[in-house]
Enzyme design. Structure first.
Site, PDB file in Angstrom:
ATOM      1  N   GLU A  36      -9.884   8.145  -8.334  1.00 37.64           N
ATOM      2  CA  GLU A  36      -8.932   8.538  -9.373  1.00 37.64           C
ATOM      3  C   GLU A  36      -7.706   7.624  -9.448  1.00 37.64           C
ATOM      4  O   GLU A  36      -6.862   7.798 -10.324  1.00 37.64           O
ATOM      5  CB  GLU A  36      -8.484   9.984  -9.156  1.00 37.64           C
ATOM      6  CG  GLU A  36      -7.690  10.241  -7.881  1.00 37.64           C
ATOM      7  CD  GLU A  36      -8.558  10.457  -6.643  1.00 37.64           C
ATOM      8  OE1 GLU A  36      -9.765  10.161  -6.699  1.00 37.64           O
ATOM      9  OE2 GLU A  36      -8.015  10.894  -5.612  1.00 37.64           O
ATOM     10  N   GLU A  49       9.157  13.134  -8.164  1.00 35.76           N
ATOM     11  CA  GLU A  49       8.999  14.203  -7.178  1.00 35.76           C
ATOM     12  C   GLU A  49      10.167  15.191  -7.244  1.00 35.76           C
ATOM     13  O   GLU A  49       9.975  16.409  -7.166  1.00 35.76           O
ATOM     14  CB  GLU A  49       8.863  13.607  -5.772  1.00 35.76           C
ATOM     15  CG  GLU A  49       8.151  14.536  -4.812  1.00 35.76           C
ATOM     16  CD  GLU A  49       7.530  13.805  -3.621  1.00 35.76           C
ATOM     17  OE1 GLU A  49       7.668  12.559  -3.540  1.00 35.76           O
ATOM     18  OE2 GLU A  49       6.916  14.475  -2.787  1.00 35.76           O
ATOM     19  N   SER A  91       2.529  17.830  -3.878  1.00 29.67           N
ATOM     20  CA  SER A  91       3.110  17.223  -5.075  1.00 29.67           C
ATOM     21  C   SER A  91       2.039  16.394  -5.766  1.00 29.67           C
ATOM     22  O   SER A  91       1.233  15.731  -5.118  1.00 29.67           O
ATOM     23  CB  SER A  91       4.278  16.317  -4.672  1.00 29.67           C
ATOM     24  OG  SER A  91       4.517  15.381  -5.701  1.00 29.67           O
ATOM     25  N   CYS A 146       6.168   6.212   8.654  1.00 27.34           N
ATOM     26  CA  CYS A 146       5.487   4.945   8.368  1.00 27.34           C
ATOM     27  C   CYS A 146       5.876   3.811   9.309  1.00 27.34           C
ATOM     28  O   CYS A 146       5.090   2.895   9.526  1.00 27.34           O
ATOM     29  CB  CYS A 146       5.767   4.514   6.932  1.00 27.34           C
ATOM     30  SG  CYS A 146       5.323   5.790   5.760  1.00 27.34           S
ATOM     31  N   GLU A 185      -6.762   5.005   0.356  1.00 27.29           N
ATOM     32  CA  GLU A 185      -6.089   5.590  -0.807  1.00 27.29           C
ATOM     33  C   GLU A 185      -6.338   4.738  -2.059  1.00 27.29           C
ATOM     34  O   GLU A 185      -6.700   5.254  -3.113  1.00 27.29           O
ATOM     35  CB  GLU A 185      -4.590   5.706  -0.541  1.00 27.29           C
ATOM     36  CG  GLU A 185      -3.810   6.361  -1.678  1.00 27.29           C
ATOM     37  CD  GLU A 185      -2.300   6.298  -1.453  1.00 27.29           C
ATOM     38  OE1 GLU A 185      -1.809   5.256  -0.963  1.00 27.29           O
ATOM     39  OE2 GLU A 185      -1.616   7.274  -1.774  1.00 27.29           O
ATOM     40  N   CYS A 226       2.898  11.331  -0.182  1.00 27.65           N
ATOM     41  CA  CYS A 226       2.836   9.865  -0.144  1.00 27.65           C
ATOM     42  C   CYS A 226       2.143   9.319   1.087  1.00 27.65           C
ATOM     43  O   CYS A 226       1.974   8.120   1.228  1.00 27.65           O
ATOM     44  CB  CYS A 226       4.220   9.249  -0.318  1.00 27.65           C
ATOM     45  SG  CYS A 226       5.509  10.176   0.425  1.00 27.65           S
ATOM     46  N   LYS A 263      -3.857   3.663   3.584  1.00 27.52           N
ATOM     47  CA  LYS A 263      -3.561   3.168   2.240  1.00 27.52           C
ATOM     48  C   LYS A 263      -4.739   2.380   1.673  1.00 27.52           C
ATOM     49  O   LYS A 263      -4.936   2.309   0.467  1.00 27.52           O
ATOM     50  CB  LYS A 263      -2.317   2.274   2.271  1.00 27.52           C
ATOM     51  CG  LYS A 263      -1.024   3.020   2.580  1.00 27.52           C
ATOM     52  CD  LYS A 263      -0.431   3.690   1.358  1.00 27.52           C
ATOM     53  CE  LYS A 263       0.796   4.507   1.711  1.00 27.52           C
ATOM     54  NZ  LYS A 263       1.163   5.451   0.660  1.00 27.52           N
ATOM     55  N   GLU A 320       9.645  17.236 -10.220  1.00 26.07           N
ATOM     56  CA  GLU A 320       8.583  18.220  -9.997  1.00 26.07           C
ATOM     57  C   GLU A 320       9.099  19.383  -9.159  1.00 26.07           C
ATOM     58  O   GLU A 320       8.821  20.556  -9.437  1.00 26.07           O
ATOM     59  CB  GLU A 320       7.387  17.556  -9.295  1.00 26.07           C
ATOM     60  CG  GLU A 320       6.205  18.509  -9.105  1.00 26.07           C
ATOM     61  CD  GLU A 320       5.043  17.879  -8.327  1.00 26.07           C
ATOM     62  OE1 GLU A 320       5.098  16.659  -8.047  1.00 26.07           O
ATOM     63  OE2 GLU A 320       4.096  18.614  -8.009  1.00 26.07           O
TER      64      GLU A 320
END
Lengths: 484, 585, 160
Positions: free
Chosen positions: B368, B281, B321, B505, B363, B301, B360, B284
């Protein structure tokens, strides 16, 4: 925009023109054929009756006859109703095809159409409205203009002292004097609970805020109640004027009328009335040149019984589900959009202009010790004269059912009268002589409620009725709170 | 001058600030009043009336959770009349509650159950008609069982007012009234982001995560499957709460021991995955700043946030990102680098993530999230589910000795640890980005501006002569503000961290549920976050790029951040998604 | 494809309705009333446009629609029979009319016959208490109705 002067001129001129409406001895050659255009009579084709009358009048070239649509005359059971003034002849169950005969016989030959007249209980024909048993014990204050004026003509309202009260308030009174007058009149909320109206006004006036609102509760939800609708249909300006007075008294400049969308005629007449009042400058930025600003908008309800409760109604105006709020805070301090809000129901407001014009003492002289003035009831069920009734507080149930209501069809016995809607109670025969006021009804376990009064004869099953109401409340519950 | 009022509660004189509720005043006097629909600052509506009290001179009972204390007020909180009324209210609530406490996931941590115990409810007083609703378990994340709902509306207030999503609301009227979505659809098919904050708000078992406990046990039982588990940073500072430890206790050592006893073949730390995320990250970000990349760059995230962005801001997804979240990256590493290095057939590896999050679960099920046919992460279980599994395994958690994460990937930096709280990802990224840009080791590494409870925090850094404006955002209502700003072209920022859950979180939808009383009196977020900052502070390595595991991973496998290999395994794509998947018509 | 065209039209028309009101949340019920009036129900596409324009979540709009009995989610029958269940009508036997309607049309209140011709509503007070018991077919009011008369009137509509 009209000045006070101009309004007064309209009043004088129009009053002279409409004298025959209230003066049965008028020697005018004019005739006014008044046709009820309340919801009940409209359903049974009164628009067609009006059309026919107008067509015939035109064909015959009668220049001294006018056909006027009015609000409810009250005696819905006899609808469609046609009244001819100045002689006040009351024709019942008129059909569109009767128009020709009425014109030919009554208007042209001066002979009443007997078959369309009503009979009283003693079997005699009632030739005039005030000869009918139904009207004898009534006192019309809130319903004063219903059936008298064309609700779509502001000038007709002005003719009968319309917008005179707001003029008096704006030119002669201050806020406290207005509130004191209402307080001293003893007027209590006609929506059900009977809270003193003047105190409600005083609380809302005392609340400090840059913005306040006046809300008219026209969400008549009790099944079988149609008092408020009839007032809105028959005399919408009375409500607008009262709201404006209330706005002045509490310091608000915006009003809302929350009215059921299921009342299309009432909504339409309100729209027309608001537009006319704005044109005359009786609503808007500078009412009658006094600098006082007040305007009114309509908000439509969409069929939820619980919205008759004032905080649920506020939620609904805000565009939400009509779920009541916890009180306190009361709307007087924290109401619509969180601002101090005065909420009065239609019938309450319909008394205001009369109190301002005639004085608190006049009003306080009517009714009982703790319940002043009159109450409008929607008399329905197993009773001969189903309709809209306005009586002084303290009139007994027996008088309403038997003297005004004409007793029970087929000579059946009286089992009970239901008042107060689903949250009210059923009054059995032993309490027929109870004077109707807030305290007496509460004492026998019922309540005044908004004014639905349903009579049940001795064939009716009370258990069934209880089930009917329970199912109603279950279906209509907002299910927000577990207990009240 | 602050104004005070004095009132009497249960014969006790109490002086409180003007505007204090009776409930709060009573609390200050040490008097407990039961509540149910009340959730401090979120749902203060007085609906359930469990908190009623008697106020002398007032008609009816007063709802203490919203009614303000007034000067001279005399309040009684437990007269026989009050107690009886509360009991009736409870009876009425129970009359339409699917009572299956024995098999309910919330048994033992249910506010309704606690009240029933408190009131000594021995039978259901009103056994009448009950609502019948089908259970919504279509989504991979959340299950909604309306038959257990008591209509307190805490979930609605959370979804609509805190997160400003409004995926659920009260629908219908009368007995049919219930909490549901538009057209009574599954949460899977509407604007729900799976943040799970409604679960945290629910006092009963009406809302809970979609459990994967049985799936994980099945894998653990299978001798042919090599089961690798990783645990997110926020899990270790909350799991202990399920075993009656103080809020925020760091139970990393015991957790590792428990996982090993349960039979996981390897126990890894998602913090290491977090370090890897930072490597990618930060790289990036530097590329975007130095090139002509889309700015501001936004972290990715938090899968609840990603789902929110995909459903609401499909045209702004290039700001996100491309980095996968830490556990997805780490899952991909386990099935590639780790599998190769240790000669394990990647098809026989099952990766399990223990997360503070229910999104999650969604996710890891995204199409993908796989490389060459191997799913990055096979199962996600929440902190709560892990606690249940530990109890199932009959492990006496409190008595466990401490253990360390497994090597070779057991090392993590302090930067990875603070990922678990709002501001942590930003701080970790900045530590690495600044070192890289300045090309030296910066000593001052604690960025206080991005710490703390505020929903939107911002700072301006001067890095190698360039001004970099950053923002840290938690909660979707604040995320919406940021996105609207970007949409209008008015965003002043270069880099934004966004977490779906208010507080990050540590306050995720998969964390131990705190009842309304605890939430009203303790700052749960701060206790858990402080614990993570303490881990960071005690760490020898506090910057991701200084973690030797990173060097090892890049030397042996990924070559360098942003490489082709890194993109294959560690990066992903986003798609605009329909907000509602409603049937035609 | 045809469906999509209808959707586009509903969206466009809803936008036109919305344009008449201030873009504030409190206008929701006013807007819904007008949409209901226009289509005889509130189409999904209209809800989506309202949701986007007034920034009100779809769930809340759905909650409002299902709270108020005037709002409906599906079109009514060509002939919608509303039977008044206000107290005045109930006391005069309107339940019998409702039972008869259900029996003849084999649908419950709120439902539409498979051919789309009839639907039944049980309504609270249409305000014609003087004519109790009352039922309506679309806007046409029928008062003082016996079951026999009710049957005859339904027959007429069946043959229309």
């Amino acid at each position: 925009m009209k000045t006070i002067q101009q309004i007064e001129e309209i009043r004088k001129e129009k009053r002279a023109e409409l004298d025959l409406r209230i003066n049965t001895k008028s020697d005018t050659r004019e005739k006014h054929i008044l046709v009820c255009r309340g919801t009940g009579c409209t359903s049974s084709k009164s628009p067609k009756i009006i059309e026919n009358f107008r067509k015939i009048i035109e064909e015959k070239g009668l220049t001294n006859v006018r056909v006027i649509q009015t609000g409810c005359f009250g005696l819905c059971a006899k609808g469609p109703i046609v009244i001819i003034r100045p002689e006040e002849t009351f024709y019942a169950h008129v059909k569109p095809e009767d128009c020709e005969e009425i014109i030919n016989s009554h208007i042209l030959e001066g002979k009443k159409v007997e078959r369309l007249l009503c009979k009283n209980m003693d079997g005699k024909l009632a030739e005039k409205l005030n000869e009918l048993d139904f009207y004898k014990k009534q006192k019309r204050i809130a319903l004063q203009n219903c059936g008298l004026i064309d609700p779509e003509e502001i000038d007709e309202y002005i003719a009968f002292d319309g917008y005179k009260a707001i003029e008096k308030v704006l030119t002669e009174m201050n806020q406290d004097q207005v509130i004191e007058t209402i307080l001293n009149s003893g007027l209590r909320g006609r929506g059900g609970a009977g809270f003193p109206t003047g105190r409600k006004w005083a609380f809302t006036k005392d609340a400090q805020s840059d913005q306040k609102y006046v809300v008219c509760n026209a969400d008549e939800g009790d099944p079988g109640a149609f008092m408020d609708r009839s007032i809105l249909e028959g005399d919408p300006h009375a409500v607008l004027e009262a709201m404006t007075i209330a706005g002045f008294a509490i310091g608000a400049n915006q009003g809302y009328i929350y009215v059921r969308a299921e009342y299309p005629i009432a909504v339409q007449r309100l729209k027309i009335a608001i537009e006319q009042a704005r044109q005359y400058g009786l609503l808007g930025d500078n009412i009658l040149g006094s600098g006082f600003k007040f305007d009114i908008d309509i908000r439509l309800g969409a069929g939820a019984f619980v919205c008759g409760e004032e905080t649920a109604l506020l939620e609904s105006i805000e565009g939400k589900r009509g779920q009541p709020r916890v009180k306190p805070p009361y709307p007087a301090t924290c109401g619509l959009f969180g601002k101090p809000t005065l909420i009065n129901n239609v019938e309450t407001l319909a008394n205001i202009t009369k109190i301002i014009l005639n004085g608190a003492d006049w009003y306080a002289g009517i009714g009982t010790e703790k319940s002043k003035g009159t109450k409008v009831f929607a008399l329905g069920g197993n009773v001969n004269n189903v309709g809209l009734v306005e009586v002084p507080m303290g009139t007994t149930l027996r008088e309403i059912v038997y003297d005004i209501g004409g007793g029970i069809p087929n000579d059946r016995g009286f089992k009970a009268a239901q008042t107060g809607g689903p949250s009210g109670g059923c009054i059995p025969a032993e309490h027929l002589d109870t004077p109707i006021d807030y305290e007496s009804l509460a004492e026998i376990g019922s309540m005044m409620g908004s004014g639905g009064l349903i009579v049940m004869d001795d064939t009716k099953c009370m258990v069934n009725l209880a089930k009917f109401y329970l199912e109603f409340t279950v279906a209509e519950s907002c299910r927000k709170m577990y207990t009240m | 001058m602050e104004e005070f009022v004095t009132l009497t509660i249960d014969d006790q004189e109490v002086k409180v600030k003007k505007g204090t509720t009776i409930l709060e005043a009573a609390k200050q006097a040490g008097i407990d009043i039961p509540t149910l629909c009340f959730l401090k600052e979120i749902n203060e509506v007085g609906d359930c009336r469990m908190c009623i009290v008697e106020v002398e001179g007032r008609r009816g009972f007063a709802t203490s959770c919203i009614q303000k204390a007034e000067e001279g007020m005399i309040v009684h909180t437990h007269t026989p009349e009050v107690l009886e009324a509360r009991h009736i209210i409870l009876d009425l609530i129970l009359s339409n509650h699917k009572i299956e406490c024995l098999t309910c996931t919330r048994s033992g941590n249910c506010e309704l159950q606690k009240l029933a115990q408190k009131f000594n409810v021995q039978k259901i007083e009103f056994p009448g008609e009950m609502s019948k609703h089908t259970i919504d378990d279509k989504s991979p994340s959340i299950v909604r069982d309306f038959n257990k709902c008591i209509l307190c509306r805490r979930c609605i207030a959370t979804c609509k007012n805190v997160q400003e999503i409004g995926a659920i609301d009260c629908i219908e009227r009368g007995f049919e009234s219930c909490i549901s979505t538009t057209y009574d659809n599954s949460l899977n098919d509407v604007d729900c982001t799976f943040c799970g904050q409604c679960i945290e708000a629910c006092p009963t078992g009406a809302l809970h995560e979609k459990e994967n406990i049985d799936d994980v046990w099945t894998k653990l039982k299978d001798p042919d499957t090599y089961v690798v588990v990783q645990t997110a940073p926020a899990v270790r500072v909350a799991l202990g709460e399920e075993f009656d430890m103080p809020i925020g206790t760091n139970v990393k050592g015991k957790m590792v021991t428990a996982l090993k006893r349960m039979g996981f073949d390897k126990v890894f730390d998602t913090n290491t995955g977090a370090d890897l995320t930072i490597m990618e990250e930060a790289n990036e970000f530097i590329e975007r700043v130095q090139g002509e990349g889309v700015l501001p760059m936004i972290t990715s995230c938090s899968p609840g946030w990603v789902r929110f962005a995909e459903k609401n801001y499909g045209d702004l997804l290039s700001h996100l990102s491309s980095c996968k979240s830490p556990h997805q990256m780490f899952g991909a590493v386990i099935k590639s680098y780790f599998a190769e290095k240790y000669g394990i057939d990647r098809n026989k590896i099952c990766t399990v993530s223990v997360m503070p999050c229910i999104a999650k679960k969604y996710e890891c099920s995204r199409e993908e999230m796989e490389v060459d046919g191997a799913r990055d992460v096979d199962y996600v279980i929440t902190t709560r589910e892990l606690s249940r599994m530990i109890k199932q395994a009959n492990i006496d958690f409190n008595q466990l000795e401490d253990n360390e994460f497994d090597n070779p990937m057991g090392e993590a930096s302090g930067a990875g640890a603070i990922f678990g709280t709002t501001g942590g990802v930003m701080e970790a990224a900045i530590r690495t980005a600044v070192d890289t840009l300045e090309n030296k080791k910066i000593e001052a590494i604690e960025y206080q501006e991005v710490r703390g409870e505020k929903g939107i925090k911002e700072a301006t850094l001067n890095v190698a002569g360039t001004e970099i404006k950053i923002a840290v955002v938690s909660g979707l209502a604040n995320a919406k503000k940021m996105m609207e700003q970007i949409k209008e072209g008015k965003s002043p920022y270069h880099f934004i961290e966004i977490m779906a859950c208010p507080g990050g979180c540590v306050m995720g939808g998969g964390q131990p549920i705190k009842d309304a009383k605890t939430r009203a009196s303790v700052d749960v977020r701060k206790l858990r976050a402080d614990s993570l900052y303490a881990i960071d502070e005690k760490s020898v390595i506090r910057k991701s790029h200084e973690n030797p595991v990173m060097k090892q991973l890049y030397d042996e496998f990924f070559e360098k951040p942003g490489s082709h290999m890194a993109h294959k395994y560690l990066h992903t794509k986003y798609w605009e998604k329909p907000k509602y998947e409603l049937e035609e018509g | 494809m045809e469906e999509k065209c209808v959707d586009q039209r509903v969206k466009q028309e809803t936008k036109e309705i919305l344009a008449k009101y201030p873009q504030e949340k409190d206008q929701l019920i006013m807007v819904l009333n007008e949409v209901q009036e226009k289509y005889g129900f509130i189409p999904k596409q209209a809800q989506i446009v309202i949701s986007e324009t007034l920034s009100i979540p779809m769930a809340e709009i759905y909650g409002v629609i299902t709270f108020y009995s005037r709002f409906t989610l599906a079109p009514k029958g060509k002939y919608n029979i509303s039977i008044c269940l206000g107290t005045a009508c109930y006391v005069k036997g309107s339940q019998k009319l409702l039972d008869r309607a259900k029996e003849r049309l084999k649908i419950e209140p709120g439902q539409v016959t498979p051919d789309g011709k009839f639907s039944i509503d049980d309504v609270r007070c249409v305000g014609a208490c003087g004519l109790a018991p009352v039922f309506m077919v679309n806007d046409e009011v029928y008062g003082n109705a016996t079951v026999k008369e009710f049957d005859e009137i339904i027959d007429q509509y069946m043959n229309m």
